[in-house]
Design a protein around this motif. Structure first.
Motif, PDB file in Angstrom:
ATOM      1  N   ARG A   1       0.844  -1.194   0.000  1.00 12.48           N
ATOM      2  CA  ARG A   1       0.000   0.000   0.000  1.00 12.48           C
ATOM      3  C   ARG A   1       0.880   1.246   0.000  1.00 12.48           C
ATOM      4  O   ARG A   1       1.889   1.303   0.693  1.00 12.48           O
ATOM      5  N   PHE A   2       0.497   2.250  -0.810  1.00 10.99           N
ATOM      6  CA  PHE A   2       1.153   3.552  -0.767  1.00 10.99           C
ATOM      7  C   PHE A   2       0.452   4.395   0.286  1.00 10.99           C
ATOM      8  O   PHE A   2      -0.780   4.469   0.317  1.00 10.99           O
ATOM      9  N   ALA A   3       1.235   5.086   1.131  1.00  4.82           N
ATOM     10  CA  ALA A   3       0.615   5.936   2.151  1.00  4.82           C
ATOM     11  C   ALA A   3       1.640   6.914   2.697  1.00  4.82           C
ATOM     12  O   ALA A   3       2.843   6.609   2.744  1.00  4.82           O
ATOM     13  N   PRO A   4       1.193   8.092   3.143  1.00  7.65           N
ATOM     14  CA  PRO A   4       2.097   9.011   3.834  1.00  7.65           C
ATOM     15  C   PRO A   4       2.427   8.480   5.231  1.00  7.65           C
ATOM     16  O   PRO A   4       1.807   7.529   5.716  1.00  7.65           O
ATOM     17  N   ASP A   5       3.387   9.135   5.870  1.00  5.70           N
ATOM     18  CA  ASP A   5       3.881   8.650   7.160  1.00  5.70           C
ATOM     19  C   ASP A   5       2.772   8.436   8.174  1.00  5.70           C
ATOM     20  O   ASP A   5       2.723   7.402   8.860  1.00  5.70           O
ATOM     21  N   ARG A   6       1.892   9.402   8.321  1.00  6.86           N
ATOM     22  CA  ARG A   6       0.869   9.311   9.366  1.00  6.86           C
ATOM     23  C   ARG A   6      -0.009   8.079   9.166  1.00  6.86           C
ATOM     24  O   ARG A   6      -0.304   7.350  10.118  1.00  6.86           O
ATOM     25  N   GLU A   7      -0.412   7.827   7.939  1.00  4.29           N
ATOM     26  CA  GLU A   7      -1.257   6.659   7.673  1.00  4.29           C
ATOM     27  C   GLU A   7      -0.472   5.361   7.862  1.00  4.29           C
ATOM     28  O   GLU A   7      -1.009   4.367   8.349  1.00  4.29           O
ATOM     29  N   THR A   8       0.807   5.378   7.470  1.00  2.00           N
ATOM     30  CA  THR A   8       1.645   4.185   7.649  1.00  2.00           C
ATOM     31  C   THR A   8       1.741   3.817   9.120  1.00  2.00           C
ATOM     32  O   THR A   8       1.602   2.642   9.495  1.00  2.00           O
ATOM     33  N   LEU A   9       1.975   4.799   9.982  1.00  2.00           N
ATOM     34  CA  LEU A   9       2.042   4.534  11.419  1.00  2.00           C
ATOM     35  C   LEU A   9       0.745   3.915  11.915  1.00  2.00           C
ATOM     36  O   LEU A   9       0.752   2.947  12.682  1.00  2.00           O
ATOM     37  N   ALA A  10      -0.383   4.457  11.486  1.00  2.27           N
ATOM     38  CA  ALA A  10      -1.679   3.948  11.938  1.00  2.27           C
ATOM     39  C   ALA A  10      -1.906   2.519  11.466  1.00  2.27           C
ATOM     40  O   ALA A  10      -2.398   1.671  12.222  1.00  2.27           O
ATOM     41  N   GLN A  11      -1.540   2.209  10.224  1.00  3.31           N
ATOM     42  CA  GLN A  11      -1.755   0.866   9.674  1.00  3.31           C
ATOM     43  C   GLN A  11      -0.926  -0.178  10.412  1.00  3.31           C
ATOM     44  O   GLN A  11      -1.390  -1.289  10.682  1.00  3.31           O
ATOM     45  N   VAL A  12       0.316   0.169  10.755  1.00  5.65           N
ATOM     46  CA  VAL A  12       1.163  -0.783  11.473  1.00  5.65           C
ATOM     47  C   VAL A  12       0.715  -0.919  12.922  1.00  5.65           C
ATOM     48  O   VAL A  12       0.656  -2.030  13.468  1.00  5.65           O
ATOM     49  N   LEU A  13       0.369   0.192  13.560  1.00  4.69           N
ATOM     50  CA  LEU A  13      -0.098   0.135  14.946  1.00  4.69           C
ATOM     51  C   LEU A  13      -1.390  -0.658  15.067  1.00  4.69           C
ATOM     52  O   LEU A  13      -1.612  -1.356  16.062  1.00  4.69           O
ATOM     53  N   ASP A  14      -2.257  -0.575  14.065  1.00  2.68           N
ATOM     54  CA  ASP A  14      -3.526  -1.303  14.085  1.00  2.68           C
ATOM     55  C   ASP A  14      -3.383  -2.757  13.644  1.00  2.68           C
ATOM     56  O   ASP A  14      -4.382  -3.468  13.526  1.00  2.68           O
ATOM     57  N   LYS A  15      -2.139  -3.186  13.364  1.00  5.35           N
ATOM     58  CA  LYS A  15      -1.830  -4.576  12.975  1.00  5.35           C
ATOM     59  C   LYS A  15      -2.448  -4.948  11.641  1.00  5.35           C
ATOM     60  O   LYS A  15      -2.667  -6.121  11.355  1.00  5.35           O
ATOM     61  N   ARG A  16      -2.734  -3.965  10.806  1.00  3.81           N
ATOM     62  CA  ARG A  16      -3.254  -4.254   9.476  1.00  3.81           C
ATOM     63  C   ARG A  16      -2.125  -4.601   8.507  1.00  3.81           C
ATOM     64  O   ARG A  16      -2.355  -5.282   7.505  1.00  3.81           O
ATOM     65  N   TYR A  17      -0.930  -4.082   8.805  1.00  8.86           N
ATOM     66  CA  TYR A  17       0.243  -4.376   7.986  1.00  8.86           C
ATOM     67  C   TYR A  17       1.398  -4.719   8.910  1.00  8.86           C
ATOM     68  O   TYR A  17       1.526  -4.156   9.999  1.00  8.86           O
ATOM     69  N   ASP A  18       2.263  -5.640   8.450  1.00  3.42           N
ATOM     70  CA  ASP A  18       3.406  -6.070   9.254  1.00  3.42           C
ATOM     71  C   ASP A  18       4.495  -5.010   9.296  1.00  3.42           C
ATOM     72  O   ASP A  18       5.121  -4.786  10.336  1.00  3.42           O
ATOM     73  N   LEU A  19       4.747  -4.386   8.146  1.00  2.00           N
ATOM     74  CA  LEU A  19       5.894  -3.503   7.968  1.00  2.00           C
ATOM     75  C   LEU A  19       5.466  -2.170   7.391  1.00  2.00           C
ATOM     76  O   LEU A  19       4.490  -2.090   6.629  1.00  2.00           O
ATOM     77  N   GLY A  20       6.217  -1.135   7.719  1.00  2.00           N
ATOM     78  CA  GLY A  20       6.005   0.170   7.119  1.00  2.00           C
ATOM     79  C   GLY A  20       7.343   0.849   6.909  1.00  2.00           C
ATOM     80  O   GLY A  20       8.328   0.541   7.591  1.00  2.00           O
ATOM     81  N   ILE A  21       7.389   1.763   5.964  1.00  2.00           N
ATOM     82  CA  ILE A  21       8.583   2.582   5.739  1.00  2.00           C
ATOM     83  C   ILE A  21       8.168   4.040   5.815  1.00  2.00           C
ATOM     84  O   ILE A  21       7.224   4.459   5.124  1.00  2.00           O
TER      85      ILE A  21
END
Length: 294
Positions: free
Chosen positions: A123-143
């Motif tokens: 998934r493409f996302a800005p930093d704020r959304e990436t943090l939320a996706q990883v914290l919510d356990k929807r994605y394993d990894l974020g950059i």
């Protein structure tokens, strides 16, 4: 839910055909095995027919033995999933900035082709959304471009990426006036990136807001098309430029004082990263480190 020890005693009895051998297999007394089976029968009805030298399962006993086998298989699958022994099977989710994501996505496809048991979600996302996706356990990894200040997240350096001033191939840029003549092709982070880079390249400049706007796009894969057609310049990360299909139509202006960001790989810190996610991360890091970022 029946107590697991009762089910273990019943399974051992069914497989060995003897209370004595079942007790020896489990390290229990014969009386304990007999008591467990009686407690199951109090709940479920007759499970076996006791004969002098053998036992025979009733239909209910056969159904219970099948149930026990299903429980054992479910336990095995759970253990594999928790231990993550299947490092090349299962789902891996990764969220990245758009520019880097365009660069990484073909690598992800190559890795998935080599490991067909994996299902990679990107998934493409800005930093704020990436943090939320990883914290919510929807994605394993974020950059992300900024290292998070959150104890729930582990962050390790992943790569370095420079900002670039990109102009049409035939354009010359000797000073601020040349940029004003070209005009700016903006994007969601355009003003912030341009300010950071151009403040170093052109000290004392009046600011990107004084440059005429010639266009805007929120699609990183299309952002350089107006630049290639001579409509203006832009400031973007290296990887957004690298994936552009017509590199001969654009030019990167060398910066005496470059702006280079560290990109951070993040995941939840409270539990180990699944082996399959670690393999994907290691693969991407290995391949990106082989290529010049600046």
């Amino acid at each position: 839910m029946h107590p697991p020890q009762w089910l273990q005693s019943f399974t051992a009895l069914a497989h060995t055909g003897s209370f004595t051998r079942a007790a020896e297999r489990l390290g229990l007394t014969q009386a304990a095995v007999s008591q467990h089976v009686r407690q199951l029968e109090d709940r479920l009805g007759p499970l076996l027919i006791r004969r002098p030298r053998a036992i025979e399962l009733t239909p209910a006993g056969t159904a219970l033995l099948q149930y026990c086998a299903e429980i054992e298989e479910a336990d095995r699958r759970l253990a594999v999933r928790i231990a993550d022994e299947e490092a090349c099977c299962g789902d891996v989710g990764l969220v990245t900035p758009g520019s880097l994501g365009l660069f990484l996505y073909p690598l992800l496809l190559d890795f998935q082709l080599a490991h067909p048991g994996l299902a990679i979600r990107h998934r493409f996302a800005p930093d704020r959304e990436t943090l939320a996706q990883v914290l919510d356990k929807r994605y394993d990894l974020g950059i992300v471009a900024l290292k998070p200040d959150d104890a729930r997240l582990a962050a390790t350096p992943f790569a370095e990426e420079a900002l670039e001033l990109v102009v049409p191939a035939a354009s010359e840029v000797r000073g601020w006036q040349d940029l004003q003549a070209l005009g700016f092709i903006d994007h969601p982070e355009g003003h912030a990136m341009a300010t950071r880079l151009l403040s170093r390249a052109f000290p004392g400049n009046p600011g990107i807001a004084t440059v005429p706007a010639r266009g805007f796009s929120n699609q990183v894969g299309l952002l350089l098309e107006p630049v290639a057609r001579g409509l203006g310049f832009t400031v973007i990360p290296t990887h957004a430029r690298r994936v552009f299909a017509r590199p001969d139509a654009i030019r990167v202006i060398d910066m005496a004082t470059p702006v280079v960001d560290t990109l951070w790989l993040i995941h939840r810190a409270e539990w180990p990263l699944p082996a399959r996610a670690r393999r994907v991360a290691d693969y991407l890091h290995e391949h990106i480190s082989k290529r010049t970022i600046r």
